[in-house]
Design a protein around this motif. Sequence first.
Motif, PDB file in Angstrom:
ATOM      1  N   ALA A  81      39.060  37.378  47.379  1.00 63.37           N
ATOM      2  CA  ALA A  81      40.450  37.445  47.839  1.00 63.37           C
ATOM      3  C   ALA A  81      40.660  38.806  48.487  1.00 63.37           C
ATOM      4  CB  ALA A  81      41.400  37.267  46.659  1.00 63.37           C
ATOM      5  N   THR A  82      41.169  38.791  49.709  1.00 67.08           N
ATOM      6  CA  THR A  82      41.483  40.046  50.393  1.00 67.08           C
ATOM      7  C   THR A  82      42.982  40.252  50.365  1.00 67.08           C
ATOM      8  OG1 THR A  82      39.578  39.816  51.826  1.00 67.08           O
ATOM      9  CG2 THR A  82      41.309  41.299  52.568  1.00 67.08           C
ATOM     10  N   VAL A  83      43.408  41.326  49.714  1.00 64.12           N
ATOM     11  CA  VAL A  83      44.830  41.656  49.629  1.00 64.12           C
ATOM     12  C   VAL A  83      45.078  42.829  50.569  1.00 64.12           C
ATOM     13  CG1 VAL A  83      46.703  42.405  48.118  1.00 64.12           C
ATOM     14  CG2 VAL A  83      44.901  40.901  47.217  1.00 64.12           C
ATOM     15  N   THR A  84      45.946  42.627  51.554  1.00 68.91           N
ATOM     16  CA  THR A  84      46.299  43.699  52.486  1.00 68.91           C
ATOM     17  C   THR A  84      47.702  44.173  52.145  1.00 68.91           C
ATOM     18  OG1 THR A  84      44.954  42.659  54.177  1.00 68.91           O
ATOM     19  CG2 THR A  84      46.515  44.327  54.921  1.00 68.91           C
ATOM     20  N   VAL A  85      47.827  45.460  51.871  1.00 66.86           N
ATOM     21  CA  VAL A  85      49.105  46.039  51.455  1.00 66.86           C
ATOM     22  C   VAL A  85      49.589  46.974  52.555  1.00 66.86           C
ATOM     23  CG1 VAL A  85      50.248  47.464  49.712  1.00 66.86           C
ATOM     24  CG2 VAL A  85      48.406  45.911  49.033  1.00 66.86           C
ATOM     25  N   ARG A  86      50.749  46.651  53.117  1.00 65.53           N
ATOM     26  CA  ARG A  86      51.319  47.422  54.229  1.00 65.53           C
ATOM     27  C   ARG A  86      52.661  48.004  53.819  1.00 65.53           C
ATOM     28  NH1 ARG A  86      49.751  42.915  56.349  1.00 65.53           N
ATOM     29  NH2 ARG A  86      48.334  42.976  58.126  1.00 65.53           N
TER      30      ARG A  86
ATOM     31  N   GLU B  41      49.268  37.791  42.096  1.00 67.57           N
ATOM     32  CA  GLU B  41      49.842  38.391  40.895  1.00 67.57           C
ATOM     33  C   GLU B  41      49.339  39.835  40.721  1.00 67.57           C
ATOM     34  OE1 GLU B  41      50.226  37.180  36.325  1.00 67.57           O
ATOM     35  OE2 GLU B  41      49.456  35.549  37.584  1.00 67.57           O
ATOM     36  N   MET B  42      48.050  40.073  41.054  1.00 62.31           N
ATOM     37  CA  MET B  42      47.515  41.445  40.998  1.00 62.31           C
ATOM     38  C   MET B  42      48.287  42.356  41.948  1.00 62.31           C
ATOM     39  SD  MET B  42      43.374  40.795  40.945  1.00 62.31           S
ATOM     40  CE  MET B  42      42.644  39.579  39.830  1.00 62.31           C
ATOM     41  N   ALA B  43      48.608  41.814  43.135  1.00 61.09           N
ATOM     42  CA  ALA B  43      49.365  42.608  44.104  1.00 61.09           C
ATOM     43  C   ALA B  43      50.740  42.942  43.539  1.00 61.09           C
ATOM     44  CB  ALA B  43      49.490  41.852  45.425  1.00 61.09           C
ATOM     45  N   GLU B  44      51.400  41.932  42.961  1.00 59.15           N
ATOM     46  CA  GLU B  44      52.759  42.131  42.413  1.00 59.15           C
ATOM     47  C   GLU B  44      52.760  43.140  41.272  1.00 59.15           C
ATOM     48  OE1 GLU B  44      55.678  40.519  43.132  1.00 59.15           O
ATOM     49  OE2 GLU B  44      54.966  39.015  44.571  1.00 59.15           O
TER      50      GLU B  44
ATOM     51  N   PHE C  98      42.217  45.492  49.762  1.00 56.34           N
ATOM     52  CA  PHE C  98      41.438  45.322  48.543  1.00 56.34           C
ATOM     53  C   PHE C  98      40.684  44.007  48.637  1.00 56.34           C
ATOM     54  CE2 PHE C  98      45.224  47.778  47.483  1.00 56.34           C
ATOM     55  CZ  PHE C  98      44.693  48.869  46.811  1.00 56.34           C
ATOM     56  N   GLU C  99      39.374  44.056  48.464  1.00 56.41           N
ATOM     57  CA  GLU C  99      38.565  42.834  48.452  1.00 56.41           C
ATOM     58  C   GLU C  99      38.175  42.589  47.005  1.00 56.41           C
ATOM     59  OE1 GLU C  99      36.777  43.905  52.882  1.00 56.41           O
ATOM     60  OE2 GLU C  99      35.421  43.746  51.158  1.00 56.41           O
ATOM     61  N   ILE C 100      38.680  41.502  46.443  1.00 58.73           N
ATOM     62  CA  ILE C 100      38.526  41.257  45.015  1.00 58.73           C
ATOM     63  C   ILE C 100      37.706  39.991  44.804  1.00 58.73           C
ATOM     64  CG2 ILE C 100      39.767  41.016  42.823  1.00 58.73           C
ATOM     65  CD1 ILE C 100      42.290  42.017  44.401  1.00 58.73           C
ATOM     66  N   ASP C 101      36.578  40.121  44.118  1.00 57.00           N
ATOM     67  CA  ASP C 101      35.767  38.947  43.783  1.00 57.00           C
ATOM     68  C   ASP C 101      36.329  38.323  42.516  1.00 57.00           C
ATOM     69  OD1 ASP C 101      34.233  39.571  45.940  1.00 57.00           O
ATOM     70  OD2 ASP C 101      32.606  40.499  44.783  1.00 57.00           O
ATOM     71  N   ILE C 102      36.694  37.058  42.621  1.00 58.68           N
ATOM     72  CA  ILE C 102      37.343  36.332  41.527  1.00 58.68           C
ATOM     73  C   ILE C 102      36.618  35.010  41.329  1.00 58.68           C
ATOM     74  CG2 ILE C 102      39.479  35.136  40.848  1.00 58.68           C
ATOM     75  CD1 ILE C 102      41.064  37.104  42.512  1.00 58.68           C
ATOM     76  N   ASP C 103      36.320  34.651  40.095  1.00 53.26           N
ATOM     77  CA  ASP C 103      35.812  33.311  39.800  1.00 53.26           C
ATOM     78  C   ASP C 103      36.994  32.441  39.389  1.00 53.26           C
ATOM     79  OD1 ASP C 103      33.306  34.165  40.347  1.00 53.26           O
ATOM     80  OD2 ASP C 103      32.656  34.367  38.256  1.00 53.26           O
ATOM     81  N   ALA C 104      37.159  31.303  40.046  1.00 54.60           N
ATOM     82  CA  ALA C 104      38.319  30.459  39.761  1.00 54.60           C
ATOM     83  C   ALA C 104      37.942  29.005  40.007  1.00 54.60           C
ATOM     84  CB  ALA C 104      39.498  30.862  40.644  1.00 54.60           C
ATOM     85  N   ASP C 105      38.806  28.090  39.548  1.00 51.19           N
ATOM     86  CA  ASP C 105      38.532  26.661  39.728  1.00 51.19           C
ATOM     87  C   ASP C 105      38.664  26.241  41.185  1.00 51.19           C
ATOM     88  OD1 ASP C 105      37.928  26.209  37.088  1.00 51.19           O
ATOM     89  OD2 ASP C 105      40.017  25.863  36.527  1.00 51.19           O
TER      90      ASP C 105
ATOM     91  N   ALA D  80      42.145  49.115  35.721  1.00 46.74           N
ATOM     92  CA  ALA D  80      43.581  48.976  35.451  1.00 46.74           C
ATOM     93  C   ALA D  80      43.981  47.504  35.479  1.00 46.74           C
ATOM     94  CB  ALA D  80      44.388  49.779  36.479  1.00 46.74           C
ATOM     95  N   LEU D  81      43.427  46.738  36.430  1.00 45.29           N
ATOM     96  CA  LEU D  81      43.736  45.299  36.490  1.00 45.29           C
ATOM     97  C   LEU D  81      43.224  44.603  35.233  1.00 45.29           C
ATOM     98  CD1 LEU D  81      42.951  44.594  40.251  1.00 45.29           C
ATOM     99  CD2 LEU D  81      45.185  44.328  39.143  1.00 45.29           C
ATOM    100  N   GLU D  82      42.033  44.992  34.788  1.00 42.82           N
ATOM    101  CA  GLU D  82      41.483  44.373  33.571  1.00 42.82           C
ATOM    102  C   GLU D  82      42.347  44.700  32.354  1.00 42.82           C
ATOM    103  OE1 GLU D  82      36.796  44.068  34.949  1.00 42.82           O
ATOM    104  OE2 GLU D  82      37.475  45.756  33.706  1.00 42.82           O
ATOM    105  N   ARG D  83      42.836  45.934  32.294  1.00 43.89           N
ATOM    106  CA  ARG D  83      43.722  46.290  31.171  1.00 43.89           C
ATOM    107  C   ARG D  83      45.003  45.481  31.191  1.00 43.89           C
ATOM    108  NH1 ARG D  83      42.024  51.477  31.923  1.00 43.89           N
ATOM    109  NH2 ARG D  83      43.811  51.960  33.218  1.00 43.89           N
ATOM    110  N   LEU D  84      45.433  45.070  32.400  1.00 44.58           N
ATOM    111  CA  LEU D  84      46.624  44.221  32.506  1.00 44.58           C
ATOM    112  C   LEU D  84      46.305  42.759  32.177  1.00 44.58           C
ATOM    113  CD1 LEU D  84      48.219  45.679  35.773  1.00 44.58           C
ATOM    114  CD2 LEU D  84      49.197  45.797  33.472  1.00 44.58           C
ATOM    115  N   GLY D  85      45.034  42.463  31.894  1.00 48.05           N
ATOM    116  CA  GLY D  85      44.678  41.106  31.488  1.00 48.05           C
ATOM    117  C   GLY D  85      44.061  40.259  32.593  1.00 48.05           C
ATOM    118  N   PHE D  86      43.862  40.826  33.781  1.00 42.26           N
ATOM    119  CA  PHE D  86      43.257  40.061  34.869  1.00 42.26           C
ATOM    120  C   PHE D  86      41.746  40.010  34.725  1.00 42.26           C
ATOM    121  CE2 PHE D  86      47.218  41.544  36.919  1.00 42.26           C
ATOM    122  CZ  PHE D  86      47.728  40.308  37.278  1.00 42.26           C
TER     123      PHE D  86
END
Lengths: 84, 84
Positions: free
Chosen positions: B6-11, B62-65, B44-51, A27-33
Amino acid sequence: MTGYTATVTVRLKHGVLDPEAETTARALERLGFELEALRSADRFEIDIDADDADEAADRAGEMAERLLANPTIHDYDVEVVERE
Amino acid sequence: MTGYTATVTVRLKHGVLDPEAETTARALERLGFELEALRSADRFEIDIDADDADEAADRAGEMAERLLANPTIHDYDVEVVERE
């Protein structure tokens, strides 16, 4: 007695399929992430009154063993901090 | 590009009823555990490649939002560590 907050994080063991995380990643990939992988976990924050941090951690670990985690498919870890 | 997790914790926001946590707390008490309170959260533990780490944190936020959290009822926080 001191107030502690024990955080129990319950994860699926490596190799156990996680269709919910798979769906969330798509779903995140479909949103462009762009992302490499996504794992989901449950987190329980438990307020415990105990004599010391070790006792609080032991009790939280026992809660994980008895109820919060399923040892066949889950790993868990426990972190304890003093509560303000 | 560097690999980050990135670890996103949603409460649930303070004041939003959490019947699942309530049920878990009662079940632990029935098993004989003493606890003051229990809150549950999604992680959510998200592996992201970034600068850099800031870019990874921005993208995870932004994924959380957009998807992981519902801003009406949830708060979230993001932590980023470099991936080995």
